[in-house]
Scaffold this motif. Structure first.
Motif, mmCIF file in Angstrom:
data_model
loop_
_atom_site.group_PDB
_atom_site.id
_atom_site.type_symbol
_atom_site.label_atom_id
_atom_site.label_comp_id
_atom_site.label_asym_id
_atom_site.label_seq_id
_atom_site.Cartn_x
_atom_site.Cartn_y
_atom_site.Cartn_z
ATOM 1 N N LEU A 63 -2.707 4.360 -7.941
ATOM 2 C CA LEU A 63 -4.149 4.240 -7.787
ATOM 3 C C LEU A 63 -4.837 5.224 -8.729
ATOM 4 O O LEU A 63 -4.239 6.211 -9.148
ATOM 5 C CB LEU A 63 -4.540 4.528 -6.335
ATOM 6 C CG LEU A 63 -3.875 3.628 -5.305
ATOM 7 C CD1 LEU A 63 -4.113 4.165 -3.907
ATOM 8 C CD2 LEU A 63 -4.388 2.219 -5.426
ATOM 9 N N GLY A 112 -11.966 8.072 -2.896
ATOM 10 C CA GLY A 112 -12.476 7.062 -1.965
ATOM 11 C C GLY A 112 -11.542 5.870 -1.873
ATOM 12 O O GLY A 112 -11.247 5.380 -0.779
ATOM 13 N N ILE A 113 -11.058 5.417 -3.022
ATOM 14 C CA ILE A 113 -10.133 4.281 -3.043
ATOM 15 C C ILE A 113 -8.811 4.670 -2.383
ATOM 16 O O ILE A 113 -8.250 3.907 -1.603
ATOM 17 C CB ILE A 113 -9.892 3.791 -4.486
ATOM 18 C CG1 ILE A 113 -11.159 3.131 -5.030
ATOM 19 C CG2 ILE A 113 -8.723 2.819 -4.542
ATOM 20 C CD1 ILE A 113 -11.066 2.706 -6.465
ATOM 21 N N ARG A 114 -8.321 5.869 -2.682
ATOM 22 C CA ARG A 114 -7.070 6.330 -2.069
ATOM 23 C C ARG A 114 -7.208 6.402 -0.552
ATOM 24 O O ARG A 114 -6.286 6.055 0.182
ATOM 25 C CB ARG A 114 -6.663 7.693 -2.627
ATOM 26 C CG ARG A 114 -6.209 7.645 -4.062
ATOM 27 C CD ARG A 114 -5.719 8.992 -4.549
ATOM 28 N NE ARG A 114 -4.541 9.445 -3.864
ATOM 29 C CZ ARG A 114 -3.303 9.021 -4.072
ATOM 30 N NH1 ARG A 114 -3.096 8.102 -4.991
ATOM 31 N NH2 ARG A 114 -2.278 9.505 -3.401
ATOM 32 N N ARG A 115 -8.358 6.860 -0.072
ATOM 33 C CA ARG A 115 -8.594 6.957 1.377
ATOM 34 C C ARG A 115 -8.597 5.567 2.019
ATOM 35 O O ARG A 115 -8.012 5.361 3.090
ATOM 36 C CB ARG A 115 -9.919 7.687 1.635
ATOM 37 C CG ARG A 115 -10.326 7.773 3.059
ATOM 38 C CD ARG A 115 -9.379 8.651 3.830
ATOM 39 N NE ARG A 115 -9.786 8.641 5.231
ATOM 40 C CZ ARG A 115 -9.112 9.202 6.186
ATOM 41 N NH1 ARG A 115 -8.008 9.856 5.925
ATOM 42 N NH2 ARG A 115 -9.518 9.139 7.414
ATOM 43 N N ILE A 116 -9.248 4.607 1.362
ATOM 44 C CA ILE A 116 -9.298 3.238 1.889
ATOM 45 C C ILE A 116 -7.899 2.629 1.932
ATOM 46 O O ILE A 116 -7.500 2.025 2.930
ATOM 47 C CB ILE A 116 -10.258 2.370 1.047
ATOM 48 C CG1 ILE A 116 -11.702 2.833 1.266
ATOM 49 C CG2 ILE A 116 -10.099 0.896 1.380
ATOM 50 C CD1 ILE A 116 -12.698 2.213 0.303
ATOM 51 N N VAL A 117 -7.141 2.808 0.842
ATOM 52 C CA VAL A 117 -5.781 2.253 0.794
ATOM 53 C C VAL A 117 -4.904 2.922 1.849
ATOM 54 O O VAL A 117 -4.102 2.257 2.514
ATOM 55 C CB VAL A 117 -5.183 2.401 -0.622
ATOM 56 C CG1 VAL A 117 -3.707 2.020 -0.644
ATOM 57 C CG2 VAL A 117 -5.960 1.554 -1.613
ATOM 58 N N LYS A 118 -5.065 4.219 2.038
ATOM 59 C CA LYS A 118 -4.291 4.916 3.071
ATOM 60 C C LYS A 118 -4.647 4.390 4.458
ATOM 61 O O LYS A 118 -3.756 4.175 5.290
ATOM 62 C CB LYS A 118 -4.552 6.413 3.008
ATOM 63 C CG LYS A 118 -3.713 7.194 3.985
ATOM 64 C CD LYS A 118 -3.966 8.683 3.886
ATOM 65 C CE LYS A 118 -3.135 9.415 4.938
ATOM 66 N NZ LYS A 118 -3.433 10.836 4.971
ATOM 67 N N CYS A 130 1.997 1.779 -3.562
ATOM 68 C CA CYS A 130 0.869 2.279 -4.357
ATOM 69 C C CYS A 130 0.601 3.757 -4.084
ATOM 70 O O CYS A 130 0.336 4.527 -5.014
ATOM 71 C CB CYS A 130 -0.397 1.467 -4.060
ATOM 72 S SG CYS A 130 -0.349 -0.200 -4.726
ATOM 73 N N THR A 148 0.826 -1.206 0.000
ATOM 74 C CA THR A 148 0.000 0.000 0.000
ATOM 75 C C THR A 148 0.863 1.259 0.000
ATOM 76 O O THR A 148 0.511 2.256 -0.634
ATOM 77 C CB THR A 148 -0.962 0.021 1.199
ATOM 78 O OG1 THR A 148 -0.218 -0.127 2.421
ATOM 79 C CG2 THR A 148 -1.997 -1.084 1.091
ATOM 80 N N ASP A 188 -10.393 8.965 -8.145
ATOM 81 C CA ASP A 188 -11.209 8.303 -7.113
ATOM 82 C C ASP A 188 -10.532 8.452 -5.740
ATOM 83 O O ASP A 188 -9.668 7.676 -5.371
ATOM 84 C CB ASP A 188 -11.395 6.835 -7.459
ATOM 85 C CG ASP A 188 -12.505 6.178 -6.648
ATOM 86 O OD1 ASP A 188 -13.027 6.825 -5.714
ATOM 87 O OD2 ASP A 188 -12.847 5.036 -6.963
#
Length: 82
Positions: free
Chosen positions: A30, A36-42, A24, A21, A34
């Protein structure tokens, strides 16, 4: 011995997740639009780091006897009295 195995598995998985992560996030692999995806991965990156830190603390605590023994051998080898 079984707890060491599961602790090693936990440390390996959390470390691998944190590394992947982190790569990434750092190399912007990423989707850029998006957030939202970056926030989840973070979040996954941060919490896998927390899990790894707790695992390292347990690892050091469970091996403290070995650490003390090796430290004595390395630093106090020639200072035996008697």
């Amino acid at each position: 011995m079984k707890r060491n195995f599961w602790l090693d598995v936990l440390l390996f998985l959390s470390g691998a997740i944190c590394i992947v992560t982190g790569i990434c996030l750092d190399f912007h692999l990423l989707p850029q639009g998006d957030f939202g995806i970056r926030r989840i991965v973070k979040d996954i990156h941060v919490y896998s780091g927390y899990i790894m830190a707790v695992g390292i603390i347990f690892h050091i605590a469970w091996h403290s006897g070995w650490i003390k023994s090796v430290t004595k051998q390395l630093f106090f080898k020639g200072n035996h009295k008697g």
